[in-house]
Design an enzyme around this catalytic site. Structure first.
Site, mmCIF file in Angstrom:
data_model
loop_
_atom_site.group_PDB
_atom_site.id
_atom_site.type_symbol
_atom_site.label_atom_id
_atom_site.label_comp_id
_atom_site.label_asym_id
_atom_site.label_seq_id
_atom_site.Cartn_x
_atom_site.Cartn_y
_atom_site.Cartn_z
ATOM 1 N N GLY A 82 96.480 42.047 16.081
ATOM 2 C CA GLY A 82 95.879 42.985 15.139
ATOM 3 C C GLY A 82 94.781 43.846 15.761
ATOM 4 O O GLY A 82 94.677 45.037 15.469
ATOM 5 N N THR A 83 93.958 43.250 16.605
ATOM 6 C CA THR A 83 92.865 44.025 17.217
ATOM 7 C C THR A 83 93.421 45.179 18.031
ATOM 8 O O THR A 83 92.983 46.328 17.907
ATOM 9 C CB THR A 83 92.016 43.093 18.122
ATOM 10 O OG1 THR A 83 91.480 42.058 17.301
ATOM 11 C CG2 THR A 83 90.910 43.836 18.822
ATOM 12 N N GLN A 143 96.097 40.939 7.111
ATOM 13 C CA GLN A 143 96.011 39.820 6.162
ATOM 14 C C GLN A 143 97.064 39.895 5.067
ATOM 15 O O GLN A 143 97.344 38.895 4.409
ATOM 16 C CB GLN A 143 94.616 39.786 5.510
ATOM 17 C CG GLN A 143 93.502 39.393 6.459
ATOM 18 C CD GLN A 143 93.529 37.918 6.816
ATOM 19 O OE1 GLN A 143 94.121 37.092 6.118
ATOM 20 N NE2 GLN A 143 92.883 37.569 7.919
ATOM 21 N N SER A 166 99.781 41.380 12.530
ATOM 22 C CA SER A 166 99.485 40.370 13.548
ATOM 23 C C SER A 166 100.282 39.110 13.231
ATOM 24 O O SER A 166 100.281 38.644 12.088
ATOM 25 C CB SER A 166 97.982 40.062 13.529
ATOM 26 O OG SER A 166 97.692 39.049 14.460
ATOM 27 N N THR A 197 104.543 44.868 30.305
ATOM 28 C CA THR A 197 105.760 44.070 30.101
ATOM 29 C C THR A 197 105.726 43.384 28.739
ATOM 30 O O THR A 197 104.718 42.778 28.375
ATOM 31 C CB THR A 197 105.870 43.020 31.230
ATOM 32 O OG1 THR A 197 105.873 43.732 32.470
ATOM 33 C CG2 THR A 197 107.145 42.203 31.108
ATOM 34 N N CYS A 229 78.047 34.327 13.903
ATOM 35 C CA CYS A 229 76.946 33.667 14.580
ATOM 36 C C CYS A 229 76.472 34.563 15.709
ATOM 37 O O CYS A 229 77.167 34.727 16.701
ATOM 38 C CB CYS A 229 77.433 32.331 15.123
ATOM 39 S SG CYS A 229 76.093 31.246 15.540
HETATM 40 C C1 LIG Z 1 91.971 42.116 8.563
HETATM 41 C C2 LIG Z 1 92.097 41.771 10.021
HETATM 42 N N1 LIG Z 1 92.316 42.758 10.904
HETATM 43 C C3 LIG Z 1 92.444 42.513 12.207
HETATM 44 C C4 LIG Z 1 92.343 41.241 12.715
HETATM 45 C C5 LIG Z 1 92.488 41.002 14.189
HETATM 46 O O1 LIG Z 1 93.735 40.442 14.456
HETATM 47 P P1 LIG Z 1 94.001 39.608 15.816
HETATM 48 O O2 LIG Z 1 93.276 38.324 15.652
HETATM 49 O O3 LIG Z 1 95.486 39.447 15.851
HETATM 50 O O4 LIG Z 1 93.487 40.427 16.929
HETATM 51 C C6 LIG Z 1 92.095 40.176 11.847
HETATM 52 C C7 LIG Z 1 91.941 38.807 12.354
HETATM 53 O O5 LIG Z 1 91.466 37.925 11.715
HETATM 54 C C8 LIG Z 1 91.972 40.447 10.448
HETATM 55 O O6 LIG Z 1 91.751 39.477 9.568
#
Ligand SMILES: Cc1ncc(COP(=O)(O)O)c(C=O)c1O
Length: 366
Positions: A50-51, A160, A180, A218, A302
């Site tokens: 996701g990131t 999510q 993700s 890859t 944190c």
């Molecule tokens: C709403 C949302 N976006 C993006 C991410 C990032 O995804 P990833 O952990 O696959 O990089 C998360 C991860 O918790 C998330 O909850």
């Protein structure tokens, strides 16, 4: 995935038979995930998660669009992988507006429209919030953007939402949608980005011409196969299952008293429950439940040794103390009713104990 590691270990970009066998499996996985999202296979780019998908959507689009002045709109309750990408855009000279949310965590579509400028190129709003599960009015925002009289691309972080609510990128009318795999029980390290046909997205990492030149590197074939399998296992029955578990949990929790559901009046994911336990430290409850083998989250970051209250809950108008007294519970496909009952019993016991201790320790001023 373990079968795929043995049988599809070839490099999908190699011309030999082992490579081509991996290519076939990769493309079958892509087709399956694209079908699930109501997209065409060519519109789905595999990423590492996701990131990366959020970074690819935001930088891949905004940096590639012409114009000396560009403006982006997002919301203050986005995941850090969107917020930090937007902060980096600001550093690069792009103007960014962060719209707020109401007490239920909802983004106001009218506020987004009011913030539009002639140079607005992108709006990024998440489908479901990771801390509260609150679902944003995505189709409504898309419709408002279509009526804006200029082309504004719409990115939605769907990390999510996938597997918890039906996702149809056509019905949502988004241009970019991040997903993700590890949120639906597949392994970590694989994800993807839906890119609507015609969206001028350029890769942000450079190298080979993988993924139609949108993501060099890859491909993670076993990961993609596992992702497709996890998607196939998502069905409407699991959504009903989540609703039953969550409703069982929330009704018993509310009966305990001095408990509120964060975002409770908004449409929410069926598997997420973010509760404010008045008079209880969220961290304390997390640790007490962890000792019983139950994993929950406070949603707080944190940093520099101090536990910061959740910015999402603060944005919803909760005080720092209220945010610190909140805990997120999320249920998985494999959780049973009996496990939820065990959780209810554990929370009841811990909350009663923590409330007693904190009331004794708290100094009383006349
Ligand atoms: C709403 C949302 N976006 C993006 C991410 C990032 O995804 P990833 O952990 O696959 O990089 C998360 C991860 O918790 C998330 O909850």
């Amino acid at each position: 995935m373990s079968t795929a590691l043995r049988e599809a270990f070839g490099n999908a970009s190699s011309t030999h038979q082992i490579g081509q066998a991996a290519r076939q499996r990769l493309e079958a996985a892509r087709a399956s995930i694209a079908r699930f999202l109501h997209a065409s296979p060519a519109e789905f780019v595999f990423t590492s998660g996701g990131t990366e998908s959020n970074n690819l959507a935001i930088f891949g689009l905004v940096r590639n669009l012409p114009g000396p002045k560009k403006h982006v709109i997002t919301s203050i309750t986005e995941h850090p992988s969107v917020l930090e990408a937007c902060r980096q855009l600001e550093y690069e000279g792009v103007a960014v507006t962060y719209v707020g949310v109401n007490a239920n965590g909802w983004v106001d579509c009218g506020e987004i429209v009011r913030q539009l400028r002639p140079e607005t190129v992108l709006v990024s709003v998440m489908h479901a919030n990771n801390e509260t599960g609150v679902l944003q009015p995505i189709a409504q925002i898309a419709e408002a953007l279509r009526g804006a009289g200029q082309k504004i691309y719409f990115h939605c972080d769907g990390v999510q939402a996938v597997g918890k609510v039906p996702v149809d990128v056509e019905a949502l009318s988004v241009d970019l949608y991040s997903v993700s795999a590890h949120k639906i029980s597949a392994p970590k390290g694989i994800g993807g980005l839906y890119v609507r046909k015609g969206t001028p997205l350029r890769g942000i990492q450079f190298g080979g011409r993988h993924e139609r030149e949108r993501r060099a590197g890859t491909e993670n074939v076993p990961g993609a196969i596992a992702f497709a399998r996890a998607v196939e296992l998502c069905d409407r029955n699991s959504i009903t299952h989540f609703v039953n578990l969550r409703d069982q949990f929330e009704s018993e929790m509310l009966a305990l008293g001095e408990i509120e559901i964060n975002g409770g009046a908004a449409p929410r994911l069926p598997n997420t429950s973010n509760l404010l336990f008045r008079g209880v430290s969220g961290e304390g409850l997390l640790i007490a439940l962890d000792m019983k083998g139950m994993a929950v989250s406070t949603g707080s970051a944190c940093s520099s040794g101090s536990v910061e209250p959740s910015p999402v809950l603060l944005a919803m108008g909760r005080s720092r103390d209220e945010a610190r007294s909140s805990v997120r519970f999320s249920f998985g496909r494999d959780n049973s009713r009996a496990e939820v009952q065990a959780l209810i019993d554990a929370v009841r016991e811990c909350v009663t104990r923590l409330r007693k201790t904190s009331r004794v320790e708290r100094p009383v001023y006349a």
